[in-house]
Design a protein around this motif. Structure first.
Motif, short mmCIF file in Angstrom:
data_model
loop_
_atom_site.label_atom_id
_atom_site.label_comp_id
_atom_site.label_asym_id
_atom_site.label_seq_id
_atom_site.Cartn_x
_atom_site.Cartn_y
_atom_site.Cartn_z
N ALA A 68 -20.82 -35.12 -11.04
CA ALA A 68 -21.19 -35.16 -12.46
C ALA A 68 -22.71 -34.99 -12.62
N PRO A 69 -23.14 -34.32 -13.69
CA PRO A 69 -22.34 -33.66 -14.74
C PRO A 69 -21.68 -32.39 -14.22
N PHE A 70 -20.43 -32.19 -14.65
CA PHE A 70 -19.62 -31.11 -14.11
C PHE A 70 -19.84 -29.78 -14.84
N TYR A 71 -19.59 -28.70 -14.12
CA TYR A 71 -19.56 -27.38 -14.75
C TYR A 71 -18.29 -27.27 -15.59
N PRO A 72 -18.36 -26.62 -16.76
CA PRO A 72 -17.15 -26.46 -17.57
C PRO A 72 -16.20 -25.40 -17.02
N GLY A 73 -16.72 -24.49 -16.21
CA GLY A 73 -15.91 -23.41 -15.65
C GLY A 73 -16.14 -23.28 -14.16
N PRO A 74 -16.39 -22.07 -13.68
CA PRO A 74 -16.56 -21.85 -12.24
C PRO A 74 -17.70 -22.68 -11.66
N VAL A 75 -17.44 -23.29 -10.51
CA VAL A 75 -18.48 -24.03 -9.80
C VAL A 75 -19.19 -23.08 -8.85
N PRO A 76 -20.40 -23.43 -8.37
CA PRO A 76 -21.14 -22.53 -7.48
C PRO A 76 -20.54 -22.48 -6.08
N PRO A 77 -20.92 -21.46 -5.30
CA PRO A 77 -20.36 -21.29 -3.95
C PRO A 77 -20.54 -22.49 -3.05
N GLU A 78 -21.67 -23.20 -3.17
CA GLU A 78 -21.89 -24.34 -2.29
C GLU A 78 -20.88 -25.45 -2.51
N THR A 79 -20.41 -25.59 -3.75
CA THR A 79 -19.39 -26.60 -4.04
C THR A 79 -18.05 -26.22 -3.41
N VAL A 80 -17.67 -24.95 -3.55
CA VAL A 80 -16.42 -24.48 -2.96
C VAL A 80 -16.46 -24.63 -1.44
N VAL A 100 -6.00 -30.64 -4.21
CA VAL A 100 -7.39 -30.34 -4.54
C VAL A 100 -7.56 -30.30 -6.06
N ASN A 101 -8.63 -30.92 -6.55
CA ASN A 101 -9.02 -30.80 -7.95
C ASN A 101 -10.50 -30.50 -7.99
N VAL A 102 -10.88 -29.32 -8.46
CA VAL A 102 -12.29 -28.94 -8.56
C VAL A 102 -12.73 -29.15 -10.00
N LEU A 103 -13.47 -30.23 -10.21
CA LEU A 103 -13.91 -30.61 -11.54
C LEU A 103 -15.07 -29.74 -12.00
N ARG A 104 -15.12 -29.38 -13.31
CA ARG A 104 -14.22 -29.98 -14.27
C ARG A 104 -12.96 -29.18 -14.46
N ASN A 105 -13.05 -27.84 -14.22
CA ASN A 105 -11.86 -27.07 -14.56
C ASN A 105 -11.80 -25.74 -13.82
N PHE A 132 -12.18 -29.71 -26.08
CA PHE A 132 -13.61 -29.96 -26.24
C PHE A 132 -13.98 -31.21 -25.44
N ALA A 133 -14.93 -31.09 -24.53
CA ALA A 133 -15.30 -32.18 -23.64
C ALA A 133 -16.81 -32.33 -23.58
N ASP A 134 -17.28 -33.30 -22.78
CA ASP A 134 -18.72 -33.48 -22.66
C ASP A 134 -19.39 -32.27 -21.99
N GLN A 135 -18.58 -31.45 -21.29
CA GLN A 135 -19.12 -30.22 -20.70
C GLN A 135 -19.17 -29.08 -21.71
N GLY A 136 -18.58 -29.30 -22.88
CA GLY A 136 -18.48 -28.25 -23.88
C GLY A 136 -17.04 -27.79 -24.01
N PHE A 137 -16.86 -26.50 -24.15
CA PHE A 137 -15.54 -25.90 -24.39
C PHE A 137 -14.87 -25.60 -23.06
N LEU A 138 -13.67 -26.20 -22.82
CA LEU A 138 -12.90 -25.94 -21.61
C LEU A 138 -11.72 -25.06 -21.98
N HIS A 166 -11.07 -37.64 -21.40
CA HIS A 166 -12.48 -37.29 -21.62
C HIS A 166 -12.62 -35.98 -22.39
N ALA A 167 -11.70 -35.72 -23.31
CA ALA A 167 -11.75 -34.48 -24.08
C ALA A 167 -10.91 -34.64 -25.34
#
Length: 273
Positions: A68-80, A100-105, A132-138, A166-167
């Motif tokens: 946290a704070p999470f990305y609303p969409g694709p996460v960066p390569p280092e996270t994967v 596996v759950n890659v937050l946020r979505n 609608f979440a704290d990350q914005g639009f999911l 949380h949305a």
């Protein structure tokens, strides 16, 4: 509506009323609280997965809770990359289905990690529709996720939240309508119903509303707030439970799995000693 074909991965647990324990990863590389050591992240994850298995659960779900704070969409390569390293070690160390759950979505990343590591299932917070979440639009990407799974030909089950915690949903969206879309049009293997936030209980009436809106074969999971005191009632209403906070120190997500808490929960279900 007519029965649909059973999707890949659907029978991962059969009819056993499974309990899946959550491993909340420490912050990964690139996140604000990253501690600098993947060895520490991996060692804790493997240890917690082992405690969950020792306590008697039926599966383990690994998620990047510390990012946290999470990305609303694709996460960066280092996270994967980091999640793949850790999940692979968990898969090697426990004799349980691992998810596996890659937050946020990021469903694409979760599926990719599952395929690369041998994980058997994944969770996605918004699979169809939007929230609608704290990350914005999911935004749900079911059209991409299902085609990605089909093209790779892998038996990875998809568990998707309905009006995720949380949305908030857009105006006019109902619980029943979202559940029907997720099941019939999103073609998921299981639907997850949660409370309003991490650790918050699920209202039994909401589980029943989802049940009434869906065909008998739909598998509904409780995704938050289950405790030893409520486990029996929830088990009667749902197909399975995903349990995080109740298994962790102080009953708080991220506190670290305690095997005594896991055993107490399973004992409340009449399982274990």
């Amino acid at each position: 509506m007519a029965r649909r074909d059973v999707p890949v991965g659907f029978d991962l647990w059969g009819q056993e009323k499974p309990v899946v324990g959550v491993v909340h990863l420490r912050p990964l590389p690139g996140s604000p609280r990253w501690g600098g050591s993947m060895d520490d992240v991996g060692a804790r994850a493997v240890a917690e997965a082992g405690k969950l298995q020792e306590g008697g659960v039926d599966g383990v779900l690994v998620e990047n809770f510390g990012d946290a704070p999470f990305y609303p969409g694709p996460v960066p390569p280092e996270t994967v990359a980091a999640m793949a390293v850790v999940v692979r070690e968990v898969v090697r160390q426990v004799a349980l289905p691992v998810g596996v759950n890659v937050l946020r979505n990021d469903a694409a990343a979760a599926l990719a990690v599952a395929v690369a590591t041998g994980a058997r299932f994944m969770r996605v917070n918004v699979h169809t529709g939007s929230m609608f979440a704290d990350q914005g639009f999911l935004e749900g990407r079911a059209h991409e996720t299902l085609r990605q799974r089909r093209s790779m030909g892998v038996p990875v089950a998809i568990l998707a939240d309905v009006l995720v915690k949380h949305a908030s949903p857009p105006p006019g969206v109902t619980l029943e309508g979202a559940a029907r879309d997720t099941w019939h049009r999103g073609l998921v293997d299981g639907l997850v119903v949660t409370g309003s936030a991490t650790g918050e209980p699920v209202a039994l009436e909401e589980i029943r509303r989802v049940q009434k809106a869906l065909p008998e074969e739909a598998r509904i999971w409780v995704g938050s707030g289950a405790t030893p005191g409520t486990a029996r009632k929830l088990q009667k209403e749902a197909f399975g439970m995903i349990v995080g906070s109740a298994f962790q120190a102080g009953g708080l997500a991220g506190g670290g799995v305690e095997v005594e808490r896991v055993r107490a929960f399973m004992k409340a279900l009449g399982r274990g000693g």
